[in-house]
Design a protein around this motif. Structure first.
Motif, PDB file in Angstrom:
ATOM      1  N   GLN A   1       2.669   4.460  -0.902  1.00  0.00           N
ATOM      2  CA  GLN A   1       2.357   5.447  -1.936  1.00  0.00           C
ATOM      3  C   GLN A   1       3.635   5.895  -2.645  1.00  0.00           C
ATOM      4  O   GLN A   1       4.661   6.130  -2.009  1.00  0.00           O
TER       5      GLN A   1
ATOM      6  N   ASN B   1       5.611   4.113   4.573  1.00  0.00           N
ATOM      7  CA  ASN B   1       4.453   4.042   5.444  1.00  0.00           C
ATOM      8  C   ASN B   1       4.834   4.414   6.861  1.00  0.00           C
ATOM      9  O   ASN B   1       5.731   3.825   7.434  1.00  0.00           O
TER      10      ASN B   1
ATOM     11  N   VAL C   1       3.827   3.730  10.034  1.00  0.00           N
ATOM     12  CA  VAL C   1       2.943   2.785  10.717  1.00  0.00           C
ATOM     13  C   VAL C   1       2.266   3.464  11.904  1.00  0.00           C
ATOM     14  O   VAL C   1       1.094   3.236  12.195  1.00  0.00           O
TER      15      VAL C   1
ATOM     16  N   LEU D   1      -4.187  -2.973   9.778  1.00  0.00           N
ATOM     17  CA  LEU D   1      -4.899  -2.661  11.020  1.00  0.00           C
ATOM     18  C   LEU D   1      -5.599  -3.894  11.560  1.00  0.00           C
ATOM     19  O   LEU D   1      -5.787  -4.028  12.769  1.00  0.00           O
TER      20      LEU D   1
ATOM     21  N   ILE E   1      -2.400   8.974   3.598  1.00  0.00           N
ATOM     22  CA  ILE E   1      -1.926   7.903   4.481  1.00  0.00           C
ATOM     23  C   ILE E   1      -2.687   6.637   4.084  1.00  0.00           C
ATOM     24  O   ILE E   1      -3.918   6.642   4.065  1.00  0.00           O
TER      25      ILE E   1
ATOM     26  N   ALA F   1       1.338   6.501  12.060  1.00  0.00           N
ATOM     27  CA  ALA F   1       0.248   7.346  11.568  1.00  0.00           C
ATOM     28  C   ALA F   1      -0.981   6.516  11.237  1.00  0.00           C
ATOM     29  O   ALA F   1      -2.099   6.881  11.579  1.00  0.00           O
ATOM     30  N   SER F   2      -0.778   5.368  10.582  1.00  0.00           N
ATOM     31  CA  SER F   2      -1.941   4.583  10.184  1.00  0.00           C
ATOM     32  C   SER F   2      -2.535   3.821  11.370  1.00  0.00           C
ATOM     33  O   SER F   2      -3.679   3.393  11.310  1.00  0.00           O
ATOM     34  N   HIS F   3      -1.780   3.648  12.425  1.00  0.00           N
ATOM     35  CA  HIS F   3      -2.295   2.944  13.602  1.00  0.00           C
ATOM     36  C   HIS F   3      -2.687   3.897  14.724  1.00  0.00           C
ATOM     37  O   HIS F   3      -2.943   3.468  15.833  1.00  0.00           O
ATOM     38  N   ASP F   4      -2.701   5.166  14.404  1.00  0.00           N
ATOM     39  CA  ASP F   4      -3.088   6.160  15.391  1.00  0.00           C
ATOM     40  C   ASP F   4      -4.604   6.097  15.605  1.00  0.00           C
ATOM     41  O   ASP F   4      -5.362   6.025  14.637  1.00  0.00           O
ATOM     42  N   PRO F   5      -5.056   6.105  16.874  1.00  0.00           N
ATOM     43  CA  PRO F   5      -6.508   6.035  17.113  1.00  0.00           C
ATOM     44  C   PRO F   5      -7.287   7.103  16.360  1.00  0.00           C
ATOM     45  O   PRO F   5      -8.390   6.840  15.855  1.00  0.00           O
TER      46      PRO F   5
ATOM     47  N   PHE G   1      -7.186  -5.667   0.947  1.00  0.00           N
ATOM     48  CA  PHE G   1      -6.461  -6.673   0.181  1.00  0.00           C
ATOM     49  C   PHE G   1      -7.097  -8.028   0.403  1.00  0.00           C
ATOM     50  O   PHE G   1      -7.159  -8.517   1.541  1.00  0.00           O
TER      51      PHE G   1
ATOM     52  N   LEU H   1     -16.264  -2.296   9.550  1.00  0.00           N
ATOM     53  CA  LEU H   1     -16.344  -1.469  10.762  1.00  0.00           C
ATOM     54  C   LEU H   1     -16.067  -2.303  12.008  1.00  0.00           C
ATOM     55  O   LEU H   1     -15.440  -1.829  12.967  1.00  0.00           O
TER      56      LEU H   1
ATOM     57  N   GLU I   1       0.815  -1.209   0.000  1.00  0.00           N
ATOM     58  CA  GLU I   1       0.000   0.000   0.000  1.00  0.00           C
ATOM     59  C   GLU I   1       0.855   1.267   0.000  1.00  0.00           C
ATOM     60  O   GLU I   1       0.317   2.374   0.013  1.00  0.00           O
TER      61      GLU I   1
ATOM     62  N   ILE J   1     -11.184   7.935   2.009  1.00  0.00           N
ATOM     63  CA  ILE J   1     -11.906   8.486   3.148  1.00  0.00           C
ATOM     64  C   ILE J   1     -11.931  10.005   3.027  1.00  0.00           C
ATOM     65  O   ILE J   1     -12.974  10.636   3.104  1.00  0.00           O
TER      66      ILE J   1
ATOM     67  N   THR K   1      -6.584   8.368  13.448  1.00  0.00           N
ATOM     68  CA  THR K   1      -6.698   7.944  12.049  1.00  0.00           C
ATOM     69  C   THR K   1      -7.775   6.879  11.910  1.00  0.00           C
ATOM     70  O   THR K   1      -8.615   6.941  11.009  1.00  0.00           O
ATOM     71  N   ILE K   2      -7.755   5.906  12.824  1.00  0.00           N
ATOM     72  CA  ILE K   2      -8.737   4.810  12.740  1.00  0.00           C
ATOM     73  C   ILE K   2     -10.148   5.374  12.903  1.00  0.00           C
ATOM     74  O   ILE K   2     -11.063   4.991  12.179  1.00  0.00           O
ATOM     75  N   LEU K   3     -10.290   6.319  13.819  1.00  0.00           N
ATOM     76  CA  LEU K   3     -11.612   6.940  14.004  1.00  0.00           C
ATOM     77  C   LEU K   3     -12.080   7.662  12.746  1.00  0.00           C
ATOM     78  O   LEU K   3     -13.253   7.620  12.392  1.00  0.00           O
ATOM     79  N   ARG K   4     -11.145   8.305  12.068  1.00  0.00           N
ATOM     80  CA  ARG K   4     -11.518   8.988  10.824  1.00  0.00           C
ATOM     81  C   ARG K   4     -11.995   7.996   9.771  1.00  0.00           C
ATOM     82  O   ARG K   4     -12.934   8.263   9.032  1.00  0.00           O
ATOM     83  N   VAL K   5     -11.332   6.830   9.716  1.00  0.00           N
ATOM     84  CA  VAL K   5     -11.769   5.812   8.752  1.00  0.00           C
ATOM     85  C   VAL K   5     -13.161   5.312   9.140  1.00  0.00           C
ATOM     86  O   VAL K   5     -14.052   5.179   8.294  1.00  0.00           O
ATOM     87  N   ILE K   6     -13.355   5.070  10.444  1.00  0.00           N
ATOM     88  CA  ILE K   6     -14.665   4.586  10.917  1.00  0.00           C
ATOM     89  C   ILE K   6     -15.762   5.591  10.572  1.00  0.00           C
ATOM     90  O   ILE K   6     -16.798   5.240  10.013  1.00  0.00           O
TER      91      ILE K   6
ATOM     92  N   ALA L   1      -5.538   0.038  19.421  1.00  0.00           N
ATOM     93  CA  ALA L   1      -4.728   1.250  19.341  1.00  0.00           C
ATOM     94  C   ALA L   1      -4.878   2.109  20.604  1.00  0.00           C
ATOM     95  O   ALA L   1      -3.910   2.693  21.083  1.00  0.00           O
TER      96      ALA L   1
ATOM     97  N   LEU M   1      -9.269  -0.180  16.675  1.00  0.00           N
ATOM     98  CA  LEU M   1      -9.320   1.029  17.501  1.00  0.00           C
ATOM     99  C   LEU M   1      -9.110   0.675  18.975  1.00  0.00           C
ATOM    100  O   LEU M   1      -8.354   1.347  19.682  1.00  0.00           O
TER     101      LEU M   1
END
Lengths: 147, 202
Positions: A57, A125, A127, B114, B22, A129-133, B94, B188, A55, B85, A135-140, B198, B195
């Motif tokens: 970039q 990557n 890691v 994750l 990201i 940043a992508s495993h930051d709570p 994947f 989710l 993944e 997002i 960030t995860i909340l933003r994805v959720i 984390a 989450l």
């Protein structure tokens, strides 16, 4: 590794204009019927650059910077050039592999080559940043907004 | 391309390549023909891309898709999709084959992920054992989504949980790989596990 942004780059990189970056889901150029994978990588079978993940970039450097690259633009192989062309917009290693019909392992090695030669920026990557709570909340929250 | 340029950027692109998002990664694992590709395709904003296209003849005799399917081709490598997002954040999904002999790919796939969604066909539970084993050992948060083919489950969820012998903390639920919102909800569930992990600070 990254050079300062090139103020002249808009002149030489018109393809960065969003009009030309229209959605393109078709394979850009299928290179698969070409040479055998070990020929493309000069026999190497292991990714030389451990920073390069599926993944990760990748973006092409500004043409001005690429002119100063260790390997001249004219010295790049067809596969190398196809990769650089694809990276005008940020793209993942997996997308490069799929769109060019290149084996994933080969793609990683070629991207590593181009990074080392100064044609591509590999945005390693973060890691954390992508495993930051956050960030995860933003994805959720982004997914919850789906309808 | 899935990258959306910010509205305030000048029409003449003076900047070099835009700042990449990201990447956030989730693995969708499962045996052949359980609906991984369907699930990825249901939610992805791009047509799922595949690094290698079809099941080779050599594998055809080994990996027999379920007798109830008329599937003739299947992915040998992996397929993936993505969901933007926002401009600075992109979710990658994947899809990975679940068989033990593809295990070498999983380290690559799991690195930086994750979490994982294991897609299960309740009529062919043994297809997913290798994936469950792997994620347990890798200590990657995972959830088990039982794909309800045609809305039917061959076994109740409790029976699936019992058969897989996963920890109580591993969610086991039914979902429909063809429906975007159902897949979204499954993702989710995985994200909520991630989450929790984390926020606990590992």
């Amino acid at each position: 590794m990254s050079l300062p942004p090139d103020p002249e780059s808009f002149r030489v990189r018109p393809f960065l204009d969003s009009q030309t970056a229209a959605p393109n889901l078709e394979p850009v150029e299928d290179l698969s019927p070409g040479l055998r994978p070990f020929v493309l990588t000069a026999g190497r079978v292991n990714g030389v650059d451990p920073d390069i993940d599926l993944e990760t970039q990748v973006t092409a450097r500004a043409l001005e910077a690429r002119r100063l690259a260790e390997v001249p633009i004219g010295g790049l192989t067809r596969e190398h050039r196809a990769i650089v062309d694809l990276c005008a917009e940020p793209v993942s290693v997996a997308e490069i592999s799929a769109k060019l019909g290149l084996h994933l392992g080969v793609t990683k090695i070629l991207v590593g080559d181009l990074r080392a030669a100064g044609h591509l920026d590999v945005h390693t990557n973060d890691v954390d940043a992508s495993h930051d709570p956050e960030t995860i909340l933003r994805v959720i929250n982004g997914l919850r907004a789906f309808t | 391309m899935d990258f959306v340029r910010s509205p305030d950027s000048a029409p003449t692109a003076t900047a070099p390549a835009p700042k990449p998002p990201i990447p956030v990664k989730i693995v969708v694992a499962g045996g052949f023909g359980v609906g991984k590709t369907t699930a990825v395709g249901a939610i992805s904003e791009i047509i799922p891309l595949t690094t290698e296209a079809e099941m080779t003849e050599a594998a055809a005799g080994i990996d027999v898709p379920g007798s109830t399917t008329d599937k003739t081709t299947t992915t040998v490598a992996m397929d993936f999709g993505c969901v933007t997002i926002d401009q600075s954040l992109k979710l990658y999904l994947f899809g990975a084959p679940g068989q033990a002999r593809f295990g070498f790919m999983w380290d690559d796939l799991a690195k930086g992920a994750l979490g994982a969604l294991v897609v299960v066909d309740s009529a062919r539970l043994d297809d997913c054992y290798a994936a469950v084993d792997y994620f347990e050992r890798a200590d990657l948060p995972f959830a088990i989504g039982v794909n309800a083919f045609d809305g039917r489950l061959a076994h109740e969820i409790d029976e699936v949980r019992w058969a897989l012998a996963v920890r109580e903390s591993v969610p086991v639920f039914a979902f429909d790989a063809r429906h975007r919102l159902s897949v979204r909800d499954a993702i989710l569930i995985v994200l909520n596990l991630a989450l929790e992990r984390a926020t606990r600070g590992r």
